[in-house]
Design a protein around this motif. Structure first.
Motif, PDB file in Angstrom:
ATOM      1  N   ARG A 215       0.863  -1.184   0.000  1.00  0.00           N
ATOM      2  CA  ARG A 215       0.000   0.000   0.000  1.00  0.00           C
ATOM      3  C   ARG A 215       0.897   1.230   0.000  1.00  0.00           C
ATOM      4  NH1 ARG A 215      -5.505   0.414  -1.170  1.00  0.00           N
ATOM      5  NH2 ARG A 215      -6.485   2.068   0.050  1.00  0.00           N
ATOM      6  N   LEU A 216       1.116   1.819  -1.163  1.00  0.00           N
ATOM      7  CA  LEU A 216       1.928   3.028  -1.265  1.00  0.00           C
ATOM      8  C   LEU A 216       1.071   4.254  -0.991  1.00  0.00           C
ATOM      9  CD1 LEU A 216       3.917   2.219  -4.530  1.00  0.00           C
ATOM     10  CD2 LEU A 216       4.742   2.043  -2.181  1.00  0.00           C
ATOM     11  N   ARG A 217       1.672   5.245  -0.340  1.00  0.00           N
ATOM     12  CA  ARG A 217       0.961   6.493  -0.088  1.00  0.00           C
ATOM     13  C   ARG A 217       0.878   7.328  -1.370  1.00  0.00           C
ATOM     14  NH1 ARG A 217       4.798   6.477   3.843  1.00  0.00           N
ATOM     15  NH2 ARG A 217       5.750   8.354   2.948  1.00  0.00           N
ATOM     16  N   GLN A 218      -0.177   8.104  -1.485  1.00  0.00           N
ATOM     17  CA  GLN A 218      -0.362   8.962  -2.648  1.00  0.00           C
ATOM     18  C   GLN A 218       0.846   9.877  -2.863  1.00  0.00           C
ATOM     19  OE1 GLN A 218      -4.134  11.009  -2.788  1.00  0.00           O
ATOM     20  NE2 GLN A 218      -3.295  12.717  -3.987  1.00  0.00           N
ATOM     21  N   GLY A 219       1.360  10.449  -1.779  1.00  0.00           N
ATOM     22  CA  GLY A 219       2.494  11.359  -1.894  1.00  0.00           C
ATOM     23  C   GLY A 219       3.755  10.673  -2.377  1.00  0.00           C
ATOM     24  N   GLU A 220       3.954   9.403  -1.990  1.00  0.00           N
ATOM     25  CA  GLU A 220       5.120   8.650  -2.454  1.00  0.00           C
ATOM     26  C   GLU A 220       5.100   8.495  -3.972  1.00  0.00           C
ATOM     27  OE1 GLU A 220       6.625   5.256   0.461  1.00  0.00           O
ATOM     28  OE2 GLU A 220       4.463   5.122   0.181  1.00  0.00           O
ATOM     29  N   VAL A 221       3.925   8.185  -4.494  1.00  0.00           N
ATOM     30  CA  VAL A 221       3.795   7.965  -5.930  1.00  0.00           C
ATOM     31  C   VAL A 221       3.963   9.274  -6.695  1.00  0.00           C
ATOM     32  CG1 VAL A 221       2.261   7.147  -7.763  1.00  0.00           C
ATOM     33  CG2 VAL A 221       2.324   5.969  -5.553  1.00  0.00           C
ATOM     34  N   ALA A 222       3.319  10.335  -6.223  1.00  0.00           N
ATOM     35  CA  ALA A 222       3.410  11.625  -6.906  1.00  0.00           C
ATOM     36  C   ALA A 222       4.847  12.139  -6.966  1.00  0.00           C
ATOM     37  CB  ALA A 222       2.518  12.650  -6.204  1.00  0.00           C
ATOM     38  N   ALA A 223       5.622  11.876  -5.913  1.00  0.00           N
ATOM     39  CA  ALA A 223       6.992  12.393  -5.833  1.00  0.00           C
ATOM     40  C   ALA A 223       8.032  11.419  -6.380  1.00  0.00           C
ATOM     41  CB  ALA A 223       7.325  12.735  -4.381  1.00  0.00           C
ATOM     42  N   ALA A 224       7.595  10.276  -6.910  1.00  0.00           N
ATOM     43  CA  ALA A 224       8.533   9.212  -7.267  1.00  0.00           C
ATOM     44  C   ALA A 224       9.518   9.617  -8.349  1.00  0.00           C
ATOM     45  CB  ALA A 224       7.770   7.963  -7.698  1.00  0.00           C
ATOM     46  N   THR A 225       9.051  10.272  -9.413  1.00  0.00           N
ATOM     47  CA  THR A 225       9.977  10.627 -10.492  1.00  0.00           C
ATOM     48  C   THR A 225      10.929  11.736 -10.063  1.00  0.00           C
ATOM     49  OG1 THR A 225       8.361  12.146 -11.485  1.00  0.00           O
ATOM     50  CG2 THR A 225       8.382   9.872 -12.284  1.00  0.00           C
ATOM     51  N   ALA A 226      10.466  12.635  -9.188  1.00  0.00           N
ATOM     52  CA  ALA A 226      11.371  13.659  -8.651  1.00  0.00           C
ATOM     53  C   ALA A 226      12.435  13.015  -7.771  1.00  0.00           C
ATOM     54  CB  ALA A 226      10.576  14.703  -7.864  1.00  0.00           C
TER      55      ALA A 226
ATOM     56  N   ALA B  39       9.637  -9.538 -13.544  1.00  0.00           N
ATOM     57  CA  ALA B  39      10.476  -9.324 -12.365  1.00  0.00           C
ATOM     58  C   ALA B  39       9.704  -9.532 -11.067  1.00  0.00           C
ATOM     59  CB  ALA B  39      11.067  -7.920 -12.389  1.00  0.00           C
ATOM     60  N   GLY B  40       8.365  -9.474 -11.117  1.00  0.00           N
ATOM     61  CA  GLY B  40       7.546  -9.689  -9.933  1.00  0.00           C
ATOM     62  C   GLY B  40       7.220  -8.428  -9.164  1.00  0.00           C
ATOM     63  N   CYS B  41       7.397  -7.249  -9.794  1.00  0.00           N
ATOM     64  CA  CYS B  41       7.092  -5.987  -9.120  1.00  0.00           C
ATOM     65  C   CYS B  41       5.637  -5.608  -9.382  1.00  0.00           C
ATOM     66  CB  CYS B  41       8.025  -4.888  -9.619  1.00  0.00           C
ATOM     67  SG  CYS B  41       7.852  -3.337  -8.712  1.00  0.00           S
ATOM     68  N   PRO B  42       4.867  -5.248  -8.361  1.00  0.00           N
ATOM     69  CA  PRO B  42       3.437  -5.043  -8.532  1.00  0.00           C
ATOM     70  C   PRO B  42       3.009  -3.646  -8.971  1.00  0.00           C
ATOM     71  CG  PRO B  42       3.984  -4.950  -6.214  1.00  0.00           C
ATOM     72  CD  PRO B  42       5.263  -5.272  -6.936  1.00  0.00           C
ATOM     73  N   VAL B  43       3.927  -2.662  -8.945  1.00  0.00           N
ATOM     74  CA  VAL B  43       3.566  -1.278  -9.266  1.00  0.00           C
ATOM     75  C   VAL B  43       4.597  -0.704 -10.227  1.00  0.00           C
ATOM     76  CG1 VAL B  43       3.124   1.038  -8.360  1.00  0.00           C
ATOM     77  CG2 VAL B  43       2.493  -0.972  -6.993  1.00  0.00           C
ATOM     78  N   LEU B  44       4.098  -0.024 -11.277  1.00  0.00           N
ATOM     79  CA  LEU B  44       4.954   0.654 -12.244  1.00  0.00           C
ATOM     80  C   LEU B  44       4.532   2.112 -12.319  1.00  0.00           C
ATOM     81  CD1 LEU B  44       7.190   0.486 -14.382  1.00  0.00           C
ATOM     82  CD2 LEU B  44       5.442  -0.191 -16.046  1.00  0.00           C
ATOM     83  N   ILE B  45       5.488   3.021 -12.083  1.00  0.00           N
ATOM     84  CA  ILE B  45       5.243   4.466 -12.065  1.00  0.00           C
ATOM     85  C   ILE B  45       6.117   5.098 -13.139  1.00  0.00           C
ATOM     86  CG2 ILE B  45       5.337   6.576 -10.681  1.00  0.00           C
ATOM     87  CD1 ILE B  45       5.292   4.730  -8.182  1.00  0.00           C
ATOM     88  N   ALA B  46       5.554   6.023 -13.929  1.00  0.00           N
ATOM     89  CA  ALA B  46       6.340   6.655 -14.987  1.00  0.00           C
ATOM     90  C   ALA B  46       6.006   8.127 -15.118  1.00  0.00           C
ATOM     91  CB  ALA B  46       6.120   5.951 -16.320  1.00  0.00           C
ATOM     92  N   VAL B  47       6.960   8.860 -15.692  1.00  0.00           N
ATOM     93  CA  VAL B  47       6.782  10.287 -15.902  1.00  0.00           C
ATOM     94  C   VAL B  47       5.896  10.577 -17.104  1.00  0.00           C
ATOM     95  CG1 VAL B  47       8.776  10.631 -17.421  1.00  0.00           C
ATOM     96  CG2 VAL B  47       8.065  12.480 -15.883  1.00  0.00           C
TER      97      VAL B  47
ATOM     98  N   ALA C 242       3.447  10.923 -13.428  1.00  0.00           N
ATOM     99  CA  ALA C 242       3.800  11.255 -12.043  1.00  0.00           C
ATOM    100  C   ALA C 242       4.833  12.372 -12.068  1.00  0.00           C
ATOM    101  CB  ALA C 242       4.354  10.025 -11.339  1.00  0.00           C
ATOM    102  N   ARG C 243       4.401  13.576 -11.735  1.00  0.00           N
ATOM    103  CA  ARG C 243       5.270  14.745 -11.895  1.00  0.00           C
ATOM    104  C   ARG C 243       5.171  15.704 -10.712  1.00  0.00           C
ATOM    105  NH1 ARG C 243       4.163  15.984 -18.366  1.00  0.00           N
ATOM    106  NH2 ARG C 243       4.946  13.964 -19.098  1.00  0.00           N
ATOM    107  N   GLY C 244       5.109  15.169  -9.521  1.00  0.00           N
ATOM    108  CA  GLY C 244       5.157  16.019  -8.331  1.00  0.00           C
ATOM    109  C   GLY C 244       3.796  16.376  -7.791  1.00  0.00           C
TER     110      GLY C 244
END
Length: 274
Positions: free
Chosen positions: A135-146, A222-230, A252-254
């Motif tokens: 369970r990732l937090r919304q803020g973690e995902v939004a800030a991921a590419t930064a 690879a078995g990773c459940p979430v993919l985040i991209a810019v 995902a851009r901040g």
């Protein structure tokens, strides 16, 4: 610290409305990397010539040549005048799988399907990721590419490469790799995670590129459940993500992100994504 030979200072002419001036730019190198299994070349990719063990291992894993690093009996890097060989010697029980996945491929950066000898291999069946407690937090995902930007020294020098990073739940960006090719950067990351014993089930892969079919395939394998991209996914990549149980977040851009599939792994309040 960038390895020697990865970046070169090259002269050019900067032309602007107010005139032209001589400049020296730091440009990334790209080198042919042959991935060789038991003496047979399976692929030749143009890649940045660093983190090559990670690249070769990640490529071997995500393309199905090996199921785990334990399948490798020996490995070496051999440098030649025209390029570099990443040489694998596999245990005998991988011989049949090697023949099934063997291909001859020589393509430009950004082409992940060059030389595949059948349409079935291009759109191969994917496993379905298991439901989990991530369970990732919304803020973690939004800030991921930064957050990934802070782990891109080659990009800082050249402004010409991609990166892939691993965002561990509650711990931030714990690992990143760079390459002139987006597929190569992801393979390097997956290989490095395997070498370091980082469990891909406990976080998200983060990309500086668009989300193509191949990026979804490699992430799921690879078995990773979430993919985040810019940037955006392709329509077919999204269909694959939905079918494989992959949570896909794009743009995902901040300030936020678009969530397209399996939203249950990200705390967003209300969400209608399928």
């Amino acid at each position: 610290m960038t390895a020697p030979g990865v970046v070169h200072s090259m002269a050019g002419l900067s032309v602007r409305q107010d005139g032209a001036r001589a400049v020296v730019r730091s440009l990334p190198e790209e080198t042919p990397i042959a991935v060789v299994f038991d003496g047979t070349t399976a692929a030749v990719m143009m890649a940045s010539p660093e983190d090559l063990r990670d690249f070769a291992m990640g490529f071997a894993l995500t393309e199905g040549f090996i199921a785990s690093p334990a399948d490798v009996a020996e490995f070496e890097i051999a440098r030649h005048d025209l390029g570099i060989e990443a040489r694998f010697w596999l245990h005998a029980d991988r011989a049949a799988a090697l023949r099934a996945r063997r291909r001859n491929m020589l393509g430009p950066v950004g082409c992940g399907l060059c030389g595949i000898d059948s349409l079935e291999q291009a759109i191969r069946p994917l496993p379905v990721l298991a439901a989990d407690g991530l369970r990732l937090r919304q803020g973690e995902v939004a800030a991921a590419t930064a957050a990934l930007r802070a782990h891109q020294p080659l990009h800082d020098q050249t402004r010409a490469v991609h990166a892939a990073g691993f965002l561990r739940q509650g711990a931030g960006m714990v690992l990143a790799r760079e390459d002139v090719g987006r597929h190569n950067a992801l393979d390097k990351l997956i290989g490095a995670m395997a070498a370091q014993g980082i469990d891909p089930r406990h976080g998200a892969i983060v990309l500086t590129s668009r989300i193509s079919v191949e990026m979804v395939q490699k992430t799921v394998i690879a078995g990773c459940p979430v993919l985040i991209a810019v940037s955006a996914p392709t329509a077919h990549a999204l269909r694959l993500a939905k079918g494989a149980g992959l949570t896909l977040a794009a743009f995902a851009r901040g300030e936020g992100f678009d969530l397209y599939s399996h939203p249950e792994r990200i705390s967003t309040g209300a969400c209608n994504a399928a």
